[in-house]
Write a protein that holds these residues in place. Structure first.
Motif: not given
Length: 323
Positions: A4-12, A23-28, A31-39
């Motif tokens: 969900h790029a460009g949409e609301n993100s959640d804190a780690l 890669y440094r992870l900034l936020s969530r 999440r889907g059936g396969m896993g979690t997507v991070f910015l």
């Protein structure tokens, strides 16, 4: 798994990693059936989307093998109208894949908030998604999960994400895996429900569903339950009321129940752009140059140029020292 790029993100969360490889992870991002997507952010400061696979899946040898094959294939997809794969960890834990971060709302969110896309925006969306499919199929893979949530409306045109990765979840017994549906019911082709092979024609069907949603704000096969949706996908004609007449016939052809009767992606592009031998790379450049993000204010015209200073018109002067 959708970015969900460009949409609301959640804190780690406390259990989330802070770094993966370089890669440094900034936020969530989701999440889907396969896993979690991070910015994430690479060492050069570029933002990326990092998709981390659920550990229960990553622990299965068969899944890891399929995931490796699909990610390696996805890395061959040309960049136009897609979110290209930049990097991946295919051996160590956790498994993850890194793609370009696309700034912009998903088509699903844009239509839900602002309604159907108007004429030229809808045409640009139809052309852009078909162009992305041409790039994906050109790499020898099938998207398998094309849906409005997997189309992002960036400043440079629609971009298709998550291509091919859904195949890693496939099982030998059809469109479910351990009871989990692989794909989104409203956008699945009927041949998948019949247990037939999934081919590029399956993505053409999903393209028709996505364009119909973009132009009407509803899926062409809607229902209150998954069995009802499946029945309509398999047996009933699509509901295309309100779809722009210039696209209705082509979308209807893409939604034929028989994959052999659907137009190919090249035929979609030929009919959309009016050229018998369309070049997807050139079409992608045209989409990028002409795209206007739906709902964004129009770009104001440049200010008029300042008037040129007046030119003296008196008699010519002779430089000093000359006759």
């Amino acid at each position: 798994m959708t970015t969900h790029a460009g949409e609301n993100s959640d804190a780690l969360r406390p259990e989330d990693p802070r770094e993966l490889g370089p890669y440094r992870l900034l936020s969530r991002l989701g999440r889907g059936g396969m896993g979690t997507v991070f910015l994430g952010q690479d060492p050069g400061g570029r933002r990326v989307a990092v998709k981390v696979i659920n550990r229960e899946l990553a622990g299965e040898t068969a899944f890891r093998d399929r995931f490796r094959r699909e990610v390696n294939a996805a890395r061959q997809v040309r960049r136009f109208c897609t979110a290209p794969v930049i990097d991946a960890e295919l051996d160590a834990d956790p498994l993850y894949v890194v793609t370009e971060y696309i700034e912009g709302p998903s088509l699903e969110r844009a239509v839900a908030e602002r309604g159907p896309l108007p004429g030229s925006d809808l045409e640009g969306l139809a052309v852009g998604v078909a162009t992305a499919l041409a790039a994906i199929h050109g790499a020898g893979i099938v998207h398998r999960d094309l849906k409005p949530a997997n189309v992002l409306l960036s400043a440079t045109g629609p971009r298709v994400i998550d291509f091919g990765i859904a195949r890693a979840l496939d099982a030998a017994d059809g469109p479910t895996r351990t009871g989990q549906l692989v794909g989104t019911p409203n956008y699945l082709p009927p041949e998948l429900l019949r247990g037939e092979p999934v081919t590029p024609a399956s993505d053409v069907f999903s393209w028709g569903c996505v364009v119909a949603y973009a132009g009407t704000a509803r899926a062409p096969f809607a229902g209150n339950t998954v069995p009802e949706i499946f029945y309509k996908v398999a047996h009933e004609p699509p509901k295309l009321d309100g779809l722009d007449p210039s696209l209705s016939e082509l979308v209807g052809a893409a939604l034929d129940k028989d994959p052999r009767k659907r137009p190919s992606v090249q035929e979609l592009l030929a009919r959309l752009v009016g050229h018998t031998d369309p070049n997807p790379a050139l079409i992608a450049e045209t989409v990028q140059a002409s795209w206007h993000v739906p709902g964004a204010p129009p770009v104001p015209p440049p200010p008029p140029a300042a008037p040129a200073p007046p030119v003296a018109t008196g008699p010519a002067r002779t430089p000093a020292g000359e006759p």
